[in-house]
Design a protein around this motif. Structure first.
Motif, short mmCIF file in Angstrom:
data_model
loop_
_atom_site.label_atom_id
_atom_site.label_comp_id
_atom_site.label_asym_id
_atom_site.label_seq_id
_atom_site.Cartn_x
_atom_site.Cartn_y
_atom_site.Cartn_z
N VAL A 6 0.84 -1.20 0.00
CA VAL A 6 0.00 0.00 0.00
C VAL A 6 0.87 1.24 0.00
O VAL A 6 0.66 2.18 -0.79
CB VAL A 6 -0.95 0.00 1.21
N ASN A 7 1.88 1.28 0.87
CA ASN A 7 2.78 2.43 0.93
C ASN A 7 3.58 2.59 -0.35
O ASN A 7 3.80 3.71 -0.83
CB ASN A 7 3.72 2.31 2.13
N PHE A 8 4.00 1.46 -0.91
CA PHE A 8 4.77 1.48 -2.16
C PHE A 8 3.95 2.08 -3.30
O PHE A 8 4.43 2.95 -4.05
CB PHE A 8 5.20 0.06 -2.50
N ILE A 9 2.70 1.64 -3.43
CA ILE A 9 1.84 2.15 -4.50
C ILE A 9 1.52 3.62 -4.28
O ILE A 9 1.51 4.42 -5.22
CB ILE A 9 0.56 1.29 -4.60
N ARG A 10 1.30 4.01 -3.03
CA ARG A 10 1.05 5.42 -2.76
C ARG A 10 2.27 6.29 -3.10
O ARG A 10 2.13 7.42 -3.57
CB ARG A 10 0.63 5.63 -1.31
N ASP A 11 3.45 5.75 -2.87
CA ASP A 11 4.66 6.48 -3.26
C ASP A 11 4.75 6.64 -4.78
O ASP A 11 5.19 7.68 -5.28
CB ASP A 11 5.91 5.74 -2.75
N ILE A 12 4.34 5.62 -5.51
CA ILE A 12 4.35 5.70 -6.97
C ILE A 12 3.41 6.80 -7.46
O ILE A 12 3.79 7.63 -8.30
CB ILE A 12 3.95 4.34 -7.59
N TYR A 13 2.19 6.78 -6.95
CA TYR A 13 1.17 7.70 -7.46
C TYR A 13 1.11 9.03 -6.71
O TYR A 13 0.36 9.93 -7.08
CB TYR A 13 -0.20 7.01 -7.47
N LYS A 14 1.90 9.13 -5.64
CA LYS A 14 2.06 10.39 -4.91
C LYS A 14 0.72 11.00 -4.51
O LYS A 14 0.44 12.18 -4.75
CB LYS A 14 2.86 11.39 -5.74
N THR A 15 -0.11 10.19 -3.90
CA THR A 15 -1.41 10.66 -3.45
C THR A 15 -1.87 9.86 -2.24
O THR A 15 -1.50 8.68 -2.09
CB THR A 15 -2.47 10.55 -4.56
N LYS A 16 -2.68 10.49 -1.41
CA LYS A 16 -3.34 9.80 -0.30
C LYS A 16 -4.81 9.54 -0.62
O LYS A 16 -5.54 9.01 0.22
CB LYS A 16 -3.20 10.62 0.98
N GLN A 17 -5.21 9.93 -1.82
CA GLN A 17 -6.58 9.71 -2.27
C GLN A 17 -6.73 8.28 -2.83
O GLN A 17 -5.76 7.54 -2.94
CB GLN A 17 -6.95 10.74 -3.35
N PHE A 18 -7.97 7.95 -3.20
CA PHE A 18 -8.25 6.65 -3.80
C PHE A 18 -7.42 6.44 -5.06
O PHE A 18 -7.30 7.35 -5.90
CB PHE A 18 -9.74 6.55 -4.14
N ILE A 19 -6.82 5.26 -5.20
CA ILE A 19 -6.03 4.92 -6.38
C ILE A 19 -6.77 3.86 -7.18
O ILE A 19 -6.95 2.73 -6.70
CB ILE A 19 -4.62 4.42 -6.00
N PRO A 20 -7.23 4.18 -8.38
CA PRO A 20 -7.98 3.21 -9.19
C PRO A 20 -7.06 2.18 -9.83
O PRO A 20 -5.83 2.34 -9.83
CB PRO A 20 -8.64 4.08 -10.25
N LEU A 21 -7.67 1.16 -10.39
CA LEU A 21 -6.89 0.10 -11.04
C LEU A 21 -6.23 0.62 -12.32
O LEU A 21 -5.05 0.38 -12.57
CB LEU A 21 -7.80 -1.08 -11.37
N HIS A 22 -7.01 1.33 -13.13
CA HIS A 22 -6.45 1.89 -14.36
C HIS A 22 -7.32 3.05 -14.80
O HIS A 22 -8.49 2.88 -15.12
CB HIS A 22 -6.39 0.83 -15.46
N GLU A 336 -8.02 1.99 0.28
CA GLU A 336 -8.38 2.77 -0.92
C GLU A 336 -7.31 2.68 -2.00
O GLU A 336 -7.11 3.62 -2.76
CB GLU A 336 -8.67 4.23 -0.56
N VAL A 337 -6.66 1.53 -2.07
CA VAL A 337 -5.81 1.17 -3.20
C VAL A 337 -6.51 0.02 -3.91
O VAL A 337 -6.61 -1.08 -3.37
CB VAL A 337 -4.40 0.76 -2.74
N MET A 338 -7.00 0.30 -5.10
CA MET A 338 -7.84 -0.69 -5.78
C MET A 338 -7.01 -1.85 -6.31
O MET A 338 -6.07 -1.67 -7.08
CB MET A 338 -8.61 -0.04 -6.92
N THR A 376 -2.15 2.40 -13.95
CA THR A 376 -2.15 3.62 -14.72
C THR A 376 -0.72 4.07 -14.98
O THR A 376 0.08 4.14 -14.05
CB THR A 376 -2.90 4.75 -13.98
N PRO A 377 -0.34 4.37 -16.23
CA PRO A 377 1.05 4.79 -16.49
C PRO A 377 1.34 6.12 -15.81
O PRO A 377 0.52 7.03 -15.80
CB PRO A 377 1.09 4.91 -18.01
N VAL A 378 2.52 6.21 -15.22
CA VAL A 378 2.90 7.41 -14.47
C VAL A 378 4.41 7.58 -14.53
O VAL A 378 5.15 6.59 -14.58
CB VAL A 378 2.40 7.30 -13.01
N GLU A 379 4.86 8.82 -14.52
CA GLU A 379 6.30 9.09 -14.43
C GLU A 379 6.78 8.64 -13.04
O GLU A 379 6.25 9.04 -12.02
CB GLU A 379 6.56 10.58 -14.60
N LEU A 380 7.82 7.81 -13.03
CA LEU A 380 8.32 7.27 -11.77
C LEU A 380 9.51 8.07 -11.27
O LEU A 380 10.37 8.47 -12.05
CB LEU A 380 8.73 5.80 -11.93
#
Length: 382
Positions: A6-22, A336-338, A376-380
């Motif tokens: 969960v923390n790893f994915i939140r670091d990728i997407y840089k948000t504390k909001q809901f993270i959708p699958l795609h 809230e990480v889908m 979802t593609p994102v700049e890492l």
């Protein structure tokens, strides 16, 4: 592990909001093209963006002709119809697939035969197909038939699961030996290549999807990839109600479909196609990040087969067992990480429960273990 991911994915997407699958990724170019369409008033099935979008996809995939449709299910319906599938025919496919594969067959009156997948590809296993045909089929001058009922076995439909290509050479060889059409459900695999050749270009006809959660989107939309130009012209004709050109008369020369993609949707697709290579690069980087994260864990990442270059549309992991999977899904979604399990096998659904099938050993094993991760593609930058 579950809290860590969960923390790893939140670091990728840089948000504390809901993270959708795609989620789709848009910018000013999509807005520009859509506004051009609105200003032109050609928002429906006639307009320059439809032709442009078909050309872009045709060139990218290397197919002889690409024909846009209103969605991926419509594309598969037309692909099957163009390949000669009719009511009461048998069509070999996989039980481990999204329901749209089988819905297209259902509404044609065709009957699915559910065979097992490979664990490596999550797609239709040539070994399973070969064994089932040897035990259940016979070929005569009229084609391939199920020897217990006489029904024609008209097509084999592999689905390139999450964008990972099936073993197309072997499936093509089986189709040639038995006189069966190969129709690829390539809905999830735009940007995936089998031995350097794009998926969807091995079958006589194949289907792509541009749903809102796909690697590129037109909001809703699909595309039929046609192996030869004449077949492609016929597909274009029947998807546009089989109307003969005339300044004012309405004459339709065969049963057709009103499956045309609206111009306003095609405008979105044209803008998205301009970004496809970037999306593919970002998706490979994201997949590698997941692979690194899980490298020394009891979780196995689904990776592209050795013969393929996958688009990594949806990243997937294989959990040790169903209990681990269920807990993983519960914890991530409650944070809230889908994440989601893979689809229920098609023969478990009431409308397809009577379908012929083999033991589906790998399919059932995967059904209990596979989980999709946000993709979802994102700049890492981690």
């Amino acid at each position: 592990m579950n809290d860590d991911i969960v923390n790893f994915i939140r670091d990728i997407y840089k948000t504390k909001q809901f993270i959708p699958l795609h989620a789709p990724t848009f910018s000013n170019i999509e807005r520009k093209y859509v506004l051009e369409t609105i200003d032109s008033t050609y928002v429906s099935s006639v307009g320059a963006f439809v032709h442009r979008f078909e050309e872009q996809v045709g060139i990218f995939t290397g197919t002889a002709k690409a024909v846009a449709t209103v969605n991926g299910t419509a594309a598969l319906h037309v692909a099957l119809y163009a390949a000669g599938v009719r009511a009461n025919d048998l069509v070999i496919t996989q039980a481990l697939t999204f329901v749209a594969t089988c819905n297209a067959l259902y509404h044609m009156g065709a009957k699915p035969v559910f065979l097992d997948v490979d664990r490596e590809t999550l797609s239709l296993s040539p070994n399973s197909v070969k064994m089932w045909l040897e035990n259940n089929a016979e070929r005569d001058e009229k084609g391939c038939r199920y020897k217990y009922s006489g029904q024609t076995i008209k097509a084999i439909v592999p689905m390139h699961t999450f964008g990972h290509p099936a073993r197309l050479d072997e499936l093509s060889q089986i189709c040639n030996e038995w006189g069966i059409a190969l129709v690829e459900d390539a809905a999830e695999s735009l940007g995936s290549f089998y031995k350097g050749k794009h998926t969807g270009t091995y079958g006589c006809f194949s289907a792509l999807s541009f749903n809102g959660n796909k690697i590129i989107t037109t909001g809703g939309g699909g595309m039929v990839l046609c192996k030869d130009l004449e077949g492609g012209k016929h597909v274009k004709h029947i998807t546009t109600t089989a109307k003969q050109p005339h300044p004012y008369e309405f004459y339709h020369d065969e049963p057709g479909f009103n499956y045309r993609l609206p111009n306003i949707n095609a405008a979105l697709g044209c803008a998205q196609m301009e970004k496809l290579n970037t999306f593919l690069e970002l998706k490979r980087e994201l997949a590698q990040s997941y692979h690194n994260f899980f490298e020394n864990s009891e979780v196995q990442c689904v990776k592209e087969p050795s013969y393929a270059q996958s688009n990594y549309w949806l990243n997937a992991i294989i959990c040790p067992d169903k209990e681990y999977r269920d807990e993983f899904i519960r914890i991530t979604n409650s944070a809230e990480v889908m994440t989601r399990p893979i689809w229920q096998l098609m023969h478990r659904l009431p409308m397809f429960s009577s379908g012929l099938r083999d033991d589906l050993q790998n399919s059932q094993w995967l059904e209990e273990r596979v989980v999709n991760l946000p993709s979802t593609p994102v700049e890492l930058s981690i």
